[in-house]
Design an enzyme around this catalytic site. Sequence first.
Site, PDB file in Angstrom:
ATOM      1  N   PRO A  13       0.842  -0.926  -0.196  1.00  0.00           N
ATOM      2  CA  PRO A  13       0.051   0.527   0.195  1.00  0.00           C
ATOM      3  C   PRO A  13       0.726   1.474   0.136  1.00  0.00           C
ATOM      4  O   PRO A  13       2.315   1.758   0.867  1.00  0.00           O
ATOM      5  CB  PRO A  13      -0.635  -0.239   0.517  1.00  0.00           C
ATOM      6  CG  PRO A  13      -0.067  -1.345   2.146  1.00  0.00           C
ATOM      7  CD  PRO A  13       0.497  -1.510   1.006  1.00  0.00           C
ATOM      8  N   MET A  14       0.558   1.715  -0.905  1.00  0.00           N
ATOM      9  CA  MET A  14       1.472   3.356  -0.680  1.00  0.00           C
ATOM     10  C   MET A  14       0.511   4.980  -1.624  1.00  0.00           C
ATOM     11  O   MET A  14      -0.292   4.722  -2.886  1.00  0.00           O
ATOM     12  CB  MET A  14       2.407   3.436  -2.153  1.00  0.00           C
ATOM     13  CG  MET A  14       4.032   2.455  -1.870  1.00  0.00           C
ATOM     14  SD  MET A  14       4.813   2.063  -3.037  1.00  0.00           S
ATOM     15  CE  MET A  14       4.115   1.516  -4.647  1.00  0.00           C
ATOM     16  N   GLN A  66      -6.655  -1.072   3.128  1.00  0.00           N
ATOM     17  CA  GLN A  66      -5.378  -1.006   4.708  1.00  0.00           C
ATOM     18  C   GLN A  66      -6.223   0.222   5.615  1.00  0.00           C
ATOM     19  O   GLN A  66      -5.649   1.203   4.736  1.00  0.00           O
ATOM     20  CB  GLN A  66      -4.102  -0.665   4.606  1.00  0.00           C
ATOM     21  CG  GLN A  66      -2.545  -0.239   5.816  1.00  0.00           C
ATOM     22  CD  GLN A  66      -1.633   0.056   5.352  1.00  0.00           C
ATOM     23  OE1 GLN A  66      -1.213   1.361   4.397  1.00  0.00           O
ATOM     24  NE2 GLN A  66      -0.446  -0.885   5.373  1.00  0.00           N
ATOM     25  N   CYS A  96       3.687   2.979   8.842  1.00  0.00           N
ATOM     26  CA  CYS A  96       3.681   4.475   8.407  1.00  0.00           C
ATOM     27  C   CYS A  96       5.026   5.637   9.501  1.00  0.00           C
ATOM     28  O   CYS A  96       3.763   6.143  11.022  1.00  0.00           O
ATOM     29  CB  CYS A  96       2.643   5.161   8.063  1.00  0.00           C
ATOM     30  SG  CYS A  96       2.431   6.380   6.682  1.00  0.00           S
ATOM     31  N   HIS A 167       8.473  -4.221   7.428  1.00  0.00           N
ATOM     32  CA  HIS A 167       8.983  -3.806   6.441  1.00  0.00           C
ATOM     33  C   HIS A 167      10.247  -3.942   7.743  1.00  0.00           C
ATOM     34  O   HIS A 167      10.301  -3.134   8.515  1.00  0.00           O
ATOM     35  CB  HIS A 167       8.104  -1.941   5.755  1.00  0.00           C
ATOM     36  CG  HIS A 167       9.189  -1.168   5.905  1.00  0.00           C
ATOM     37  ND1 HIS A 167       9.357   0.132   4.783  1.00  0.00           N
ATOM     38  CD2 HIS A 167      10.919  -1.661   5.343  1.00  0.00           C
ATOM     39  CE1 HIS A 167       9.739   0.875   4.412  1.00  0.00           C
ATOM     40  NE2 HIS A 167      10.894  -0.486   4.597  1.00  0.00           N
ATOM     41  N   GLY A 209      13.415  -2.746   0.554  1.00  0.00           N
ATOM     42  CA  GLY A 209      14.755  -2.608  -0.952  1.00  0.00           C
ATOM     43  C   GLY A 209      14.571  -3.641  -1.966  1.00  0.00           C
ATOM     44  O   GLY A 209      15.512  -4.012  -2.047  1.00  0.00           O
ATOM     45  N   GLY A 229       6.777  -2.516  -3.344  1.00  0.00           N
ATOM     46  CA  GLY A 229       6.763  -0.605  -2.881  1.00  0.00           C
ATOM     47  C   GLY A 229       6.909  -0.265  -4.696  1.00  0.00           C
ATOM     48  O   GLY A 229       6.751  -0.225  -5.296  1.00  0.00           O
TER      49      GLY A 229
END
Length: 332
Positions: A13-14, A66, A96, A167, A209, A229
């Site tokens: 999700p971005m 999300q 986030c 993450h 990464g 992502g």
Amino acid sequence: MLTSRDVRFSVAPMMDWTDRHCRYFHRILSRRARLYTEMLTSAAVIHGQRDRLLAFDQAEHPLAVQLGGSDPAELAAAAGICADFGYDEINLNVGCPSERVQSGAFGACLMLEPDLVGDCVSAMKARVALPVTIKCRIGVDEQDPVVALGELADAVIAAGADGLFVHARKAWLKGLSAKENRCVPPLDYGLVHDLKRRFPNVPIALNGGLASLDQMRAELSHVDGVMVGRAAYQDPALLLGVDPMLFGEPAPVADPAAAVEAFIPYVEARLAEGIPLHAMTRHLLGLFNGRSGARAWRRHLSTQAVRQGADAGVLRAALAYVQARRGIDAAA
């Protein structure tokens, strides 16, 4: 119930990126990728324009929503609304680090309150039959990542969480921007590998990464899944290799040009609804990165798709630049 195969590959999700148009295009590139909405706050889901916030095309499945928030009752109510809309999974944002999220005391801030996160998971599990998962960091600020990630995992798994997307970086709540937090703190994949060994029966996916399919496939010997992502967004053609390399199945379309052709009927349908062309084509700018004609593709879409009345002909013309360039290179 969520299985390890369900989380084998996901597009993260971005915010401002993984909207419904982006997700539809990504689905053209991969049948198997698990797709996620942008983060939606629980308050927005409850009080906002749900049809606009939560709408999606049925072709996007499997699709997770999300949520951002820290009030168990509010998150449960929002999860119920999302379940009614037909999503396949509820994911809670515990990673986030943006100022907006910090001001609301959720997102990465919740790494400091694992018991509260457990309560949020428990409340959502009590409300919906869907899988409830967590996307988190390995810690924030001066936390010991081994302790922070361990305590969070203990709390949410005890509460019934169906999977964790980790993450593998700390988040620094002060001193780094949200953008810097995506690349400056060092990665610790080993910590996520250790977490998987500790919880062999819980689907655990690695985020952060990951840039090549070979790298992702190697990580799948340590964890159940990978979540990608920026690499997937900035070079969407990467997704064409997901089904063949990670699932042993053919790609849905032959190449990036075929993906554009398959996207055009969707574009035309949305244009008829009044959605401007650039709202959709902005997600395609990196499609031909590293290929002949990429610069002309980007330039044409960037300048022409924003014009009033721009239609799918802009996409076709941009694609013609790529195909012309390919012909020139082949002749040379």
